[in-house]
Motif scaffolding. Structure first.
Motif, PDB file in Angstrom:
ATOM      1  N   PHE A   1       0.852  -1.191   0.000  1.00  0.00           N
ATOM      2  CA  PHE A   1       0.000   0.000   0.000  1.00  0.00           C
ATOM      3  C   PHE A   1       0.881   1.231   0.000  1.00  0.00           C
ATOM      4  CE2 PHE A   1       0.618  -0.821   4.556  1.00  0.00           C
ATOM      5  CZ  PHE A   1       1.014   0.415   5.013  1.00  0.00           C
ATOM      6  N   ILE A   2       0.280   2.344  -0.396  1.00  0.00           N
ATOM      7  CA  ILE A   2       0.941   3.641  -0.292  1.00  0.00           C
ATOM      8  C   ILE A   2      -0.129   4.671   0.039  1.00  0.00           C
ATOM      9  CG2 ILE A   2       0.758   4.095  -2.779  1.00  0.00           C
ATOM     10  CD1 ILE A   2       3.501   5.526  -2.509  1.00  0.00           C
ATOM     11  N   HIS A   3       0.172   5.510   1.031  1.00  0.00           N
ATOM     12  CA  HIS A   3      -0.812   6.492   1.510  1.00  0.00           C
ATOM     13  C   HIS A   3      -0.136   7.853   1.600  1.00  0.00           C
ATOM     14  CE1 HIS A   3      -3.460   8.191   4.934  1.00  0.00           C
ATOM     15  NE2 HIS A   3      -4.050   8.386   3.779  1.00  0.00           N
ATOM     16  N   ILE A   4      -0.622   8.801   0.820  1.00  0.00           N
ATOM     17  CA  ILE A   4      -0.133  10.181   0.852  1.00  0.00           C
ATOM     18  C   ILE A   4      -1.244  11.047   1.429  1.00  0.00           C
ATOM     19  CG2 ILE A   4       0.658  12.133  -0.535  1.00  0.00           C
ATOM     20  CD1 ILE A   4       1.751  10.121  -2.558  1.00  0.00           C
ATOM     21  N   ALA A   5      -0.936  11.806   2.465  1.00  0.00           N
ATOM     22  CA  ALA A   5      -1.986  12.556   3.166  1.00  0.00           C
ATOM     23  C   ALA A   5      -1.530  13.964   3.484  1.00  0.00           C
ATOM     24  CB  ALA A   5      -2.375  11.834   4.460  1.00  0.00           C
ATOM     25  N   TRP A   6      -2.462  14.912   3.376  1.00  0.00           N
ATOM     26  CA  TRP A   6      -2.231  16.280   3.863  1.00  0.00           C
ATOM     27  C   TRP A   6      -3.566  16.834   4.334  1.00  0.00           C
ATOM     28  CZ3 TRP A   6      -2.238  14.845  -1.176  1.00  0.00           C
ATOM     29  CH2 TRP A   6      -3.081  15.516  -2.060  1.00  0.00           C
ATOM     30  N   THR A   7      -3.528  17.530   5.476  1.00  0.00           N
ATOM     31  CA  THR A   7      -4.731  18.092   6.072  1.00  0.00           C
ATOM     32  C   THR A   7      -4.398  19.458   6.668  1.00  0.00           C
ATOM     33  OG1 THR A   7      -4.419  17.258   8.341  1.00  0.00           O
ATOM     34  CG2 THR A   7      -5.397  15.745   6.752  1.00  0.00           C
ATOM     35  N   THR A   8      -5.432  20.150   7.150  1.00  0.00           N
ATOM     36  CA  THR A   8      -5.214  21.441   7.793  1.00  0.00           C
ATOM     37  C   THR A   8      -4.617  21.280   9.179  1.00  0.00           C
ATOM     38  OG1 THR A   8      -7.487  21.427   8.646  1.00  0.00           O
ATOM     39  CG2 THR A   8      -7.094  22.541   6.534  1.00  0.00           C
ATOM     40  N   ARG A   9      -4.658  20.101   9.755  1.00  0.00           N
ATOM     41  CA  ARG A   9      -4.114  19.885  11.103  1.00  0.00           C
ATOM     42  C   ARG A   9      -2.679  19.385  11.093  1.00  0.00           C
ATOM     43  NH1 ARG A   9      -5.682  23.098  14.400  1.00  0.00           N
ATOM     44  NH2 ARG A   9      -5.900  24.176  12.406  1.00  0.00           N
ATOM     45  N   ALA A  10      -2.261  18.755  10.010  1.00  0.00           N
ATOM     46  CA  ALA A  10      -0.889  18.259   9.928  1.00  0.00           C
ATOM     47  C   ALA A  10       0.049  19.397   9.531  1.00  0.00           C
ATOM     48  CB  ALA A  10      -0.792  17.121   8.917  1.00  0.00           C
ATOM     49  N   LEU A  11       1.256  19.385  10.063  1.00  0.00           N
ATOM     50  CA  LEU A  11       2.215  20.433   9.736  1.00  0.00           C
ATOM     51  C   LEU A  11       2.673  20.346   8.287  1.00  0.00           C
ATOM     52  CD1 LEU A  11       4.398  20.456  12.992  1.00  0.00           C
ATOM     53  CD2 LEU A  11       2.582  22.053  12.340  1.00  0.00           C
ATOM     54  N   VAL A  12       2.913  19.130   7.810  1.00  0.00           N
ATOM     55  CA  VAL A  12       3.329  18.926   6.419  1.00  0.00           C
ATOM     56  C   VAL A  12       2.674  17.651   5.901  1.00  0.00           C
ATOM     57  CG1 VAL A  12       5.555  20.110   6.611  1.00  0.00           C
ATOM     58  CG2 VAL A  12       5.402  17.669   7.158  1.00  0.00           C
ATOM     59  N   PRO A  13       2.544  17.526   4.592  1.00  0.00           N
ATOM     60  CA  PRO A  13       2.065  16.266   4.022  1.00  0.00           C
ATOM     61  C   PRO A  13       3.025  15.127   4.340  1.00  0.00           C
ATOM     62  CG  PRO A  13       1.881  18.030   2.418  1.00  0.00           C
ATOM     63  CD  PRO A  13       2.670  18.582   3.565  1.00  0.00           C
ATOM     64  N   THR A  14       2.476  13.929   4.423  1.00  0.00           N
ATOM     65  CA  THR A  14       3.275  12.756   4.772  1.00  0.00           C
ATOM     66  C   THR A  14       2.998  11.624   3.797  1.00  0.00           C
ATOM     67  OG1 THR A  14       1.556  11.950   6.291  1.00  0.00           O
ATOM     68  CG2 THR A  14       3.317  13.326   7.218  1.00  0.00           C
ATOM     69  N   VAL A  15       3.916  10.673   3.764  1.00  0.00           N
ATOM     70  CA  VAL A  15       3.736   9.459   2.974  1.00  0.00           C
ATOM     71  C   VAL A  15       4.020   8.263   3.874  1.00  0.00           C
ATOM     72  CG1 VAL A  15       6.149   9.393   2.166  1.00  0.00           C
ATOM     73  CG2 VAL A  15       4.344   8.273   0.832  1.00  0.00           C
ATOM     74  N   HIS A  16       3.247   7.217   3.691  1.00  0.00           N
ATOM     75  CA  HIS A  16       3.440   5.970   4.433  1.00  0.00           C
ATOM     76  C   HIS A  16       3.200   4.839   3.448  1.00  0.00           C
ATOM     77  CE1 HIS A  16       3.596   3.087   7.636  1.00  0.00           C
ATOM     78  NE2 HIS A  16       2.338   2.712   7.473  1.00  0.00           N
ATOM     79  N   PHE A  17       4.192   3.973   3.274  1.00  0.00           N
ATOM     80  CA  PHE A  17       4.010   2.873   2.330  1.00  0.00           C
ATOM     81  C   PHE A  17       4.675   1.605   2.856  1.00  0.00           C
ATOM     82  CE2 PHE A  17       7.875   5.050   0.897  1.00  0.00           C
ATOM     83  CZ  PHE A  17       8.767   4.007   0.724  1.00  0.00           C
ATOM     84  N   SER A  18       4.227   0.487   2.301  1.00  0.00           N
ATOM     85  CA  SER A  18       4.761  -0.822   2.674  1.00  0.00           C
ATOM     86  C   SER A  18       5.106  -1.578   1.397  1.00  0.00           C
ATOM     87  CB  SER A  18       3.729  -1.610   3.488  1.00  0.00           C
ATOM     88  OG  SER A  18       4.181  -2.939   3.727  1.00  0.00           O
ATOM     89  N   ILE A  19       6.301  -2.149   1.366  1.00  0.00           N
ATOM     90  CA  ILE A  19       6.759  -2.918   0.212  1.00  0.00           C
ATOM     91  C   ILE A  19       7.402  -4.212   0.677  1.00  0.00           C
ATOM     92  CG2 ILE A  19       7.101  -0.976  -1.373  1.00  0.00           C
ATOM     93  CD1 ILE A  19      10.015  -0.877  -0.529  1.00  0.00           C
ATOM     94  N   PHE A  20       7.414  -5.194  -0.219  1.00  0.00           N
ATOM     95  CA  PHE A  20       8.123  -6.453   0.034  1.00  0.00           C
ATOM     96  C   PHE A  20       9.251  -6.570  -0.971  1.00  0.00           C
ATOM     97  CE2 PHE A  20       8.706 -11.030  -0.807  1.00  0.00           C
ATOM     98  CZ  PHE A  20       9.170 -11.409   0.447  1.00  0.00           C
ATOM     99  N   ASP A  21      10.465  -6.748  -0.464  1.00  0.00           N
ATOM    100  CA  ASP A  21      11.667  -6.775  -1.299  1.00  0.00           C
ATOM    101  C   ASP A  21      12.196  -8.201  -1.375  1.00  0.00           C
ATOM    102  OD1 ASP A  21      13.899  -6.179  -2.755  1.00  0.00           O
ATOM    103  OD2 ASP A  21      14.957  -5.150  -1.138  1.00  0.00           O
ATOM    104  N   ALA A  22      11.744  -8.932  -2.389  1.00  0.00           N
ATOM    105  CA  ALA A  22      12.201 -10.315  -2.561  1.00  0.00           C
ATOM    106  C   ALA A  22      13.530 -10.386  -3.293  1.00  0.00           C
ATOM    107  CB  ALA A  22      11.149 -11.118  -3.322  1.00  0.00           C
ATOM    108  N   THR A  23      13.855  -9.365  -4.064  1.00  0.00           N
ATOM    109  CA  THR A  23      15.098  -9.362  -4.847  1.00  0.00           C
ATOM    110  C   THR A  23      16.250  -8.708  -4.092  1.00  0.00           C
ATOM    111  OG1 THR A  23      14.462  -7.274  -5.912  1.00  0.00           O
ATOM    112  CG2 THR A  23      13.786  -9.321  -7.001  1.00  0.00           C
ATOM    113  N   HIS A  24      16.008  -8.274  -2.854  1.00  0.00           N
ATOM    114  CA  HIS A  24      17.036  -7.640  -2.006  1.00  0.00           C
ATOM    115  C   HIS A  24      17.624  -6.393  -2.667  1.00  0.00           C
ATOM    116  CE1 HIS A  24      17.083 -10.986   0.897  1.00  0.00           C
ATOM    117  NE2 HIS A  24      16.874 -11.749  -0.176  1.00  0.00           N
ATOM    118  N   THR A  25      16.769  -5.659  -3.351  1.00  0.00           N
ATOM    119  CA  THR A  25      17.219  -4.423  -4.002  1.00  0.00           C
ATOM    120  C   THR A  25      17.689  -3.398  -2.983  1.00  0.00           C
ATOM    121  OG1 THR A  25      15.680  -4.780  -5.835  1.00  0.00           O
ATOM    122  CG2 THR A  25      16.507  -2.540  -5.521  1.00  0.00           C
TER     123      THR A  25
END
Length: 296
Positions: free
Chosen positions: A30-54
């Motif tokens: 998943f990937i979640h990009i969020a910005w609101t009037t209460r947050a100081l700055v926009p943020t990103v939160h994501f989850s990945i699976f690295d099977a190739t050990h990149t």
């Protein structure tokens, strides 16, 4: 290599200027990009699976650049730039799972501090802060000229404290937010244009001109909400002005959007008297009308 769903959306992820290959073995959970009037700055939160050990060869240091490139169906490509704030790495046996948090790529606004006071209206000072930190600015004229002191706060905290105290008129309500494209917006929401017509949502289908909801989870908290505000709850206004009558608010008209609302009329009758709440004390008023009373 990007992640694409039947030409509907395409996502590319760059970590420390290295593209993370989203192929058959590597997975974007998943990937979640969020910005609101209460947050100081926009943020990103994501989850990945690295099977190739990149990412084994990519130093996941604090503050490294993270770039998210998204192209929606029949839309333009949008690029979002962030800086890494934190991450969690979990060994899954045949690879590693990563959860990464980041903030918008304006480190000076996020972390930099100042002790120099700025004089002017809140709109003028916020414009100066945006320029200093490399942000664009989209503001509105205000009537609150004074000396604003940062007191060693970060620029983001300083801007928030200014926006919370700014005003344009006696009836204005100023709000500030930083968008995911790096624009500091400061507006009087009272004067904003009416919202656009509501958009349609469809579940699990792809149709032109509507939003697709891939999943949903209804949550009901009727028990506590009904106990606190639903069953015989009353709110009273209070005033120090003798000719401003105290009012009781104990009714609410609404049109339920369900055939069986989670509200029990027989329980309401048996409760007789529920929670009682009181407004702030009204100290001033500017005319004979009760609606002009100012609460503090």
């Amino acid at each position: 290599m990007s992640f694409a769903i039947k030409d509907r959306i395409e996502v590319s992820l760059f970590i420390n200027d290295t593209e993370f290959p989203l192929e058959a073995l590597n997975v974007l959970h998943f990937i979640h990009i969020a910005w609101t009037t209460r947050a100081l700055v926009p943020t990103v939160h994501f989850s990945i699976f690295d099977a190739t050990h990149t990412l084994d060869s990519v130093p996941l240091q604090d503050g490294i650049p993270i770039r998210v490139v998204i192209r929606a169906y029949q839309g333009q490509t949008q690029t979002f730039n962030f800086r890494k704030y934190d991450h969690k790495k979990t060994n899954m046996g045949n690879g590693f799972a990563y959860e990464v948090d980041g903030y918008l790529d304006f480190p000076k606004y996020w972390t930099g501090t100042s002790v120099a006071g700025l004089r002017g209206t809140s709109n003028d000072v916020l414009s100066q802060i945006a320029t200093t930190c490399g942000l664009q600015f989209d503001g509105a004229s205000t009537s609150d000229s004074q000396l604003w002191l940062p007191r060693n706060k970060t620029y983001a905290e300083f801007a928030r404290s200014i926006a919370d105290r700014g005003y344009a008129t006696a009836a204005s309500y100023m709000e500030m937010a930083v968008t995911s494209t790096g624009v500091l917006r400061y507006k009087d929401v009272i004067t904003l244009p009416p919202p656009q017509p509501s958009q349609r949502l469809v579940l699990g289908q792809f149709m032109s001109g509507v939003f697709t909801a891939m999943d949903y989870r209804p949550i009901a908290r009727s028990g506590m909400n009904n106990k606190m505000t639903g069953y015989q709850n009353s709110r009273y206004s209070q005033s120090l002005i003798t000719d401003v009558p105290s009012t009781q608010i104990n009714t609410l008209e609404f049109r339920p959007d369900a055939s069986a609302p989670l509200y029990n009329l027989s329980v309401k009758e048996k409760v007789v008297r529920g929670y009682q709440t009181f407004s702030g004390i009204c100290l001033l008023y500017t005319s004979d009308a009760a609606d002009d009373v100012t609460s503090v």
